[in-house]
Design a protein around this motif. Structure first.
Motif, short mmCIF file in Angstrom:
data_model
loop_
_atom_site.label_atom_id
_atom_site.label_comp_id
_atom_site.label_asym_id
_atom_site.label_seq_id
_atom_site.Cartn_x
_atom_site.Cartn_y
_atom_site.Cartn_z
N MET A 135 23.20 -46.24 59.02
CA MET A 135 23.31 -46.11 60.29
C MET A 135 22.09 -46.65 60.95
N PRO A 136 21.90 -47.97 61.67
CA PRO A 136 22.96 -48.98 61.69
C PRO A 136 23.01 -49.61 60.21
N SER A 137 22.02 -49.55 59.50
CA SER A 137 22.14 -50.42 58.53
C SER A 137 20.82 -50.13 57.43
N ALA A 138 21.07 -50.58 56.15
CA ALA A 138 19.81 -50.21 55.21
C ALA A 138 18.47 -50.82 55.69
N VAL A 139 17.14 -50.38 55.60
CA VAL A 139 16.10 -50.62 56.12
C VAL A 139 15.78 -52.04 55.47
N ASP A 140 16.09 -52.49 54.30
CA ASP A 140 16.06 -53.91 53.62
C ASP A 140 16.17 -54.84 54.34
#
Length: 416
Positions: free
Chosen positions: A193-198
């Motif tokens: 949430m909201p997405s992977a830091v990658d």
């Protein structure tokens, strides 16, 4: 900033949004609303707030320097770039496998021809390879603009109508949040949430590729505006999905299934119950295309980043040349590994998603710290470095991630 100029720069932020508005929203946020009502809205918003700097640093660095975060990692010393490759190898199969399985589960609702979610996962991954293997950035850029708009409109309408429907009296109590099961879900929710830091690294690469396609590098202000539109749009959509789960499923006594096909049927049922049965085909298409856009971006993002990382680590392969063979090789490896993992987790969609999101949560502080080091290094022009409030927010986000990561690992140790 002229509107005509910004329209040329607009795009990478929506690619970021297409990656984010997928499993974390359709699956995790909906589950959060179904199990806990509106209690976790604050968690969703805080997760967006604390992760904001680490995602923002991707387009900031690319616009300011004309380089990706991976070049920044290399400049920090011998260890950050190999560490990134190692962390990516740890998470990439679970990420691709989880997203492919969710997309395949929704395909069973769209086509209804008796194929299993796994069969559709394999088919859809194959389609992604065919579309992306030439490295067609323009396909991604144009497709996601239509898809994100379609999902946003349908979701806003669904929530608005769900608020007008009379809710039945709750038949069961809300799930406890601070027991081991609740805490594990909380970490899984925050993990993506909201997405992977990658994805911050992919965003820096997409920004540079977009500049190459348009023949102009965006200004720092344009890159940040493009990113903010996608980022705050993601936060808004996450709250909407949580609201659907809370308005329609919370307290109903109907648990969300962990089986892929069953979960997809329940998810589509959320919308059609709010809008009416007539809307089911529209909703199925909107949800499916949303996940398909996410699948496309991850199948592109991992190989794009890993190709560039290997070229930087092994200069004789042609650093910065964009070797097609490396891109294809990484893509086939990522897709094959994700598909094999999906075959192991057949019928266990929510477990697979929880594993992927938890791994992303545990690795997030490491990548977030590296991003912070890059944008505050000598390689970033002084005028483009983050200001005091963004630096404070960065350190708060790192402290949060490290603290909760240790708590989670401690709970696993003591549980054993």
């Amino acid at each position: 900033m002229k509107l005509t100029d910004f329209r040329k720069d607009f795009g990478p932020g929506l690619l970021w949004a297409a990656t984010a508005i997928g499993t974390s929203h359709l699956v995790q946020a909906t589950r959060a609303g179904a199990d806990y009502g509106f209690a976790l809205v604050g968690v969703v918003l805080v997760a967006h707030l604390l992760k904001y700097p680490f995602f923002e640093f991707g387009p900031r660095y690319a616009a300011a320097t004309g380089r990706s975060l991976l070049e920044g990692y290399r400049d920090l010393g011998w260890w950050p770039l190999p560490l990134y490759v190692a962390l990516t190898a740890l998470t990439m199969f679970t990420v691709v496998g989880a997203i492919a399985f969710v997309t395949g589960s929704l395909a069973t609702q769209l086509f209804g021809d008796g194929r299993s979610p796994f069969a559709y996962s394999a088919l859809l991954l194959g389609i992604c390879v065919i579309v992306l293997i030439p490295g067609r950035y323009k396909v991604l850029d144009r497709l996601v603009k239509v898809i994100v708009l379609l999902l946003a409109v349908s979701t806003i309408v669904a929530v608005a109508l769900a608020m007008t429907v009379e809710r039945p009296a709750a038949t069961v109590r809300a799930q406890p949040l601070w027991d081991p099961r609740g805490f594990a879900f909380l970490l899984a929710l925050v993990g993506w949430m909201p997405s992977a830091v990658d994805v911050s690294i992919w965003h820096s690469l997409w920004t540079l590729q977009h500049a190459k396609e348009t023949g102009r590098r965006p200004t720092l202000a344009a890159a940040r505006l493009d990113f903010n539109i996608g980022y705050f749009g993601s936060a808004f959509m996450a709250v909407l999905f949580l609201g659907l789960g809370a308005l329609i499923l919370h307290g109903s006594g109907v648990p969300l299934s962990g089986n892929g096909a069953d979960f997809a049927a329940q998810l589509v049922g959320l919308y059609s119950k709010a809008l009416g049965e007539w809307s089911r085909p529209i909703i199925v298409v909107a949800a499916f295309t949303t996940m398909l856009s996410t699948l496309l971006t991850v199948v592109d993002g991992f190989p794009r980043a890993l190709r560039h990382a290997v070229e930087l680590l092994v200069p004789r392969l042609g650093a910065g040349s964009g070797s097609p063979s490396l891109y294809w090789g990484w893509m086939l490896l990522v897709v094959t590994g994700g598909l094999l993992l999906t075959s192991v987790f057949r019928g266990q969609l929510t477990m697979m998603v929880d594993v992927a999101t938890t791994l992303s949560f545990l690795t997030a502080p490491i990548l977030g710290y590296l991003n912070l080091r890059v944008v505050t290094s000598d390689g970033t022009p002084p005028e483009a470095r983050p200001g005091p409030w963004l630096l404070r927010l960065s350190w708060a986000g790192l402290a949060f991630g490290v603290l909760f990561g240790f708590v989670f690992l401690g709970s696993l140790i003591f549980r054993v």
